[in-house]
Design an enzyme around this catalytic site. Structure first.
Site, mmCIF file in Angstrom:
data_model
loop_
_atom_site.group_PDB
_atom_site.id
_atom_site.type_symbol
_atom_site.label_atom_id
_atom_site.label_comp_id
_atom_site.label_asym_id
_atom_site.label_seq_id
_atom_site.Cartn_x
_atom_site.Cartn_y
_atom_site.Cartn_z
ATOM 1 N N ASP A 1 42.001 -45.644 -16.711
ATOM 2 C CA ASP A 1 41.503 -46.083 -18.009
ATOM 3 C C ASP A 1 40.795 -47.215 -18.514
ATOM 4 O O ASP A 1 40.553 -47.927 -17.394
ATOM 5 C CB ASP A 1 42.904 -46.145 -19.063
ATOM 6 C CG ASP A 1 43.714 -47.229 -18.577
ATOM 7 O OD1 ASP A 1 43.729 -47.373 -17.393
ATOM 8 O OD2 ASP A 1 44.166 -47.896 -19.428
ATOM 9 N N GLU A 2 39.776 -47.005 -19.554
ATOM 10 C CA GLU A 2 39.179 -48.257 -19.934
ATOM 11 C C GLU A 2 38.573 -48.938 -18.746
ATOM 12 O O GLU A 2 38.313 -50.233 -18.876
ATOM 13 C CB GLU A 2 40.299 -49.315 -20.523
ATOM 14 C CG GLU A 2 40.962 -48.670 -21.813
ATOM 15 C CD GLU A 2 41.786 -49.752 -22.588
ATOM 16 O OE1 GLU A 2 41.883 -49.765 -23.804
ATOM 17 O OE2 GLU A 2 42.579 -50.605 -21.708
ATOM 18 N N LEU A 3 37.738 -48.183 -18.184
ATOM 19 C CA LEU A 3 36.711 -48.687 -17.278
ATOM 20 C C LEU A 3 35.661 -49.340 -17.984
ATOM 21 O O LEU A 3 35.078 -48.709 -18.815
ATOM 22 C CB LEU A 3 36.405 -47.773 -16.203
ATOM 23 C CG LEU A 3 35.496 -48.108 -14.959
ATOM 24 C CD1 LEU A 3 36.662 -48.925 -14.165
ATOM 25 C CD2 LEU A 3 35.177 -46.950 -13.836
#
Lengths: 557, 557
Positions: A332-334
């Site tokens: 997530d949330e790269l």
């Protein structure tokens, strides 16, 4: 104006003290009390120790719950009738045609599709024994859990007021019913995790999603990588040793709970820089808001072959000590800016002749390949299928978190999914901004997700009948920027029981009606008060005045 | 992009572990450790027992707090220097020109204008004794509280890192700094109240506003009116006996805290109908929303001479056992429809030839007259001066709660006021709707009042310089529809410390700058971690990663 007569209170429907409510249930209104010599007889040849332990624990709850009925008088109106009520001599626990008999612990860690959690339970009111039967020790455990919820105390007598009971078949609507705890933002000692596992088991949650590490701390000690915790834990005492992990795993499994560990990659890994700066891009870069969704910035150098190798080995080291079939690699949330400005990543990409997305795919195939070697199924956050061009096995499970509406898109890509939507199931929302220097800020996912709102969640919204099989279940989640052991119980319970019922009971209650918060409230009170009796600090949902008078505090009452 | 160098961390300003921050303070950066033979010498002739107890308690905190510094390494960088640091041999506690010497307990219950809470404190770093002096035992108690906040533990050594310390004069900016707890919606055992009083004393709160009864339950046992609790408490074990009340009062007073009890009248009294139906109009009338702001409906028949007499006697019975000069008679949320439709009230009004407002004035003069006979000052909620034509003594204190903006109107009427605004100081907001059958509802005073928002409160907003003397102080409040002992600590602390600092420290910090949340956050972390060490379950404000790195998790960092 009319006055509410006390008489009307007597007509209020009897709240059943069951959570989650069984899919099928018939019951009467007889009082049935436990015999002073009440016993639980395990009619199983060579019963596994964890089954015997579960029986002992059940008997313990019967003896110590001491929950009085949540009605005016707290059961005093039962006193006379209790004297002549039928006595339940025993509960017989039997397995149906099972060869071989496996421990609960073994059943609990099977592939979710192959877990047998159903059971049949009868509690007669004629003085004959109660009978619990199932096709597995795990089913028996679920049935024991249900059995333990029927009992009240009045003046030392343990009794139910809804006999006779017949639960012909209680099976979960969805195979995955989870709870996620983040032990990185703040640390939780094993004792707190165990207490949480107990509470989870009481509502038949079968998956502990252990978000064990993140950018802020790395409390997990892996024998192959001791330096990660040595340098990355908050302190030497805020660490999960290998023995601690096994303790959590076996405590969970004995209670029908699988442990899906997550090592979030390649983002959410800043703390790894403390021991392996060579693997982390944009380590504590400033301003953090440019490089991460929260401080500190820092992501694995996904384009570096050395880092890919390191990460695959790390995932292997963690996954191989976990009995679960599932392991979560995050995703997530790269943050792209982190890599754009990291000279080494840019050089690595050039050297490999890859785009960032191609490197991410290579990276993920390496970690998922490592899991495949161990026979494990990878689990990822939704961005890995919705935002990136990553090659993923169709076996991959996808956690839908950003919005409940994203489930449809994941299903459209034919991935199995787990509902974990921030707009319904994030327990941390609504507690205000925790980032400093933001006096008027609120939490990013405001408002607080009330149990009522969570309870309106529909697992099949925007999911076609043909896609329904892709929905494995769901879970509530506690991110712990503003939580630690001091408020774990109060922020999690009883709210986290909402998804447990949605995904166990399914669309309809035993009376054929859909789940409805107005019906649920008295039962949730019962669960909450029982949790408190058992030492879990679940919050009050209403003034006790309302808890003792079902429906009278309703909006339209 | 630039990288934050570890070196910069060393330049981060040292957080002072003091809350509330003294108005004057000078300190250095020397390490000073407590001598193994450290003693607190009470240089007071015939010292009162509660002063000696406070000294013992302080020594207890010094021995058991064991709080490590909230920095990377948790103080390990001090290890070498600690070996040669100066040792503090003792703290000398002295009274200045006081005749007679009164116990803390006696000082704590004086009229707020006559409480002497100031003190002077020096902690040298040259091996000479620390000195605490004050003009009253209460001032000494405040100074002991401050002294106890300086100390950290590293490897068994108790030390401060901000020596030498000179607090020339620390006096409160406002004489009233309170905390309100509602023990009616849900019950709180005396042990929970005592733990809360401890926490209050740690931040120099000097008033416990005990909202002891309300419409939902009447846990207060008064010898003259035993039936009220017998019929109105949730159960026989959820009662404050006369001995319990005295236990709370004396525990509080020994810690510098006055107890202002509230018996809310004429509204918020529905539960009295359980024992005295003759005094309650619209008892449990339906729909409750027509007759009350929350269930159950029911208000004292204010126009009935018998009810007026009953209420005055009730107030007398409660007030006379309380040592405080202050007693709160309530007066909020009066519902007119309740009286319009109550036949008896209409008959009473006709008989007396009064309007409802005139009857309310007569009613209030009776209860306030009863207080005057006892030499007590009445306290009321804001509606009594802003919404009603009630004759009130100018001595009456007014709690401003509906909106912070209402303070100006109360001041304009020349009443002394206490800030208790729901938009800044209500601790219960943001937890969702608790009324049943309202799945999408939120709390009436959403959103959650973050500590940051509370900290921006300005006591003198819209108050002229000429009116400033009318502002006695303020308090945070916990209404307990959704709280009970399970979440008391986590919902109250450390947030309730915010008003404690606003009203102790006043507009400016020792450096002359205005209060500012960014400066406050590291100190609030210190307070919170110390509270946890002392057994109060205050919540985490941030990931520990941020708590150990002041400013690095700020929005612009």
């Amino acid at each position: 104006m009319h006055y509410r007569l006390p008489l009307l209170l007597a007509l209020t429907p009897q709240a059943l003290a069951l959570w989650p409510i069984p899919g099928t249930l018939k019951n009467g209104t007889d009082l049935v009390k436990l015999s002073p010599t009440f016993s639980i007889n395990v009619n199983v040849q060579n019963p596994p120790q964890d089954l015997l332990d579960a029986v002992s624990e059940t008997k313990g709850y019967l003896a110590t719950d001491k929950l009085q009925r949540l009605v005016l008088g707290r059961g005093s109106s039962d006193a006379t009738a209790l004297k002549t009520a039928a006595e339940l001599p025993s509960l017989t626990v039997t397995l149906q045609n099972v060869q071989p008999v496996l421990p609960i612990s073994a059943e609990a860690v099977k592939d979710v599709a192959n877990r047998s959690e159903g059971y049949t339970l009868s509690i007669p009111s004629d003085g004959t024994p109660a009978v619990l039967s199932a096709n597995s020790t795990l089913g028996l455990f679920r049935g024991l859990t249900t059995f333990s919820q029927f009992w009240y105390d009045f003046d030392g007598v343990t009794y139910t007021n809804v006999g006779p009971v017949s639960i012909l078949k209680d099976v979960p609507a969805y195979p995955y019913r989870g709870f996620m705890l983040d032990t990185s933002r703040n640390f939780f000692p094993v004792a707190d995790i165990k207490r949480t596992l107990d509470a989870m088991s009481w509502v038949k949650i079968n998956m502990f999603h252990w978000h064990v590490v993140d950018s802020q701390s790395f409390p997990l000690t892996l024998p192959e990588f001791p330096e990660l915790a040595q340098k990355g834990a908050y302190s030497a005492s805020e660490i999960y040793s290998p023995a601690d992990v096994q303790d959590v795993v076996s405590y969970a499994a004995a209670r029908g709970i699988d442990v899906m560990m997550e090592i979030d990659t390649p983002g959410h890994t800043a703390i790894i820089a403390e021991s392996h700066p060579e693997h982390i891009a944009c380590s504590q870069a400033s301003p953090w808001s440019t490089f991460a969704n929260e401080p500190p910035a820092g992501q694995l150098r996904l384009a570096s072959p050395a880092t890919v190798n390191f990460t695959a080995n790390l995932i292997t080291a963690a996954a191989r000590v976990m009995p679960s079939k599932y392991f979560n690699t995050g995703g997530d949330e790269l943050n792209t800016a982190c890599y754009t400005q990291d000279a080494q990543t840019q050089a690595d990409l050039k050297q490999e002749g890859k785009t960032l997305e191609q490197a991410l795919s290579t990276f993920t195939q390496a970690t998922h390949g490592a899991l495949a070697k161990l026979g494990k199924t990878p689990v990822v956050w939704e961005e890995m299928v919705l935002d990136h061009n990553v090659t993923l096995s169709n076996e991959t499970l996808v956690l839908v978190w950003i919005s409940s509406e994203d489930a449809a898109a994941v299903a459209a890509k034919n991935f199995r999914l787990i509902h974990a939507p921030s707009d319904y199931f994030y327990l941390d929302c609504g507690a205000g901004e925790w980032i400093g220097q933001d006096p008027t800020g609120n939490s990013w996912c405001d408002p607080f997700k009330t149990w009522q709102k969570s309870y309106t969640f529909n697992p099949l919204a925007n999911i076609s009948a043909a896609q329904a099989h892709l929905v494995l279940g769901g879970q509530q989640l506690l991110w712990t920027e503003q939580s630690d052991p001091q408020n774990l119980d109060s922020i999690a319970w009883p709210r986290a029981a909402v998804s447990a019922e949605i995904f166990w009971t399914g669309a309809k209650r035993p009376d054929g009606k859909p789940l409805d918060g107005t019906e649920a409230l008295p039962r949730l009170h019962e669960l909450r008060f029982r949790m408190v009796q058992r030492g879990v600090g679940a919050i009050a949902l209403q003034p006790q005045w309302c808890a003792l008078r079902p429906e009278i505090c309703n909006l339209k009452a």
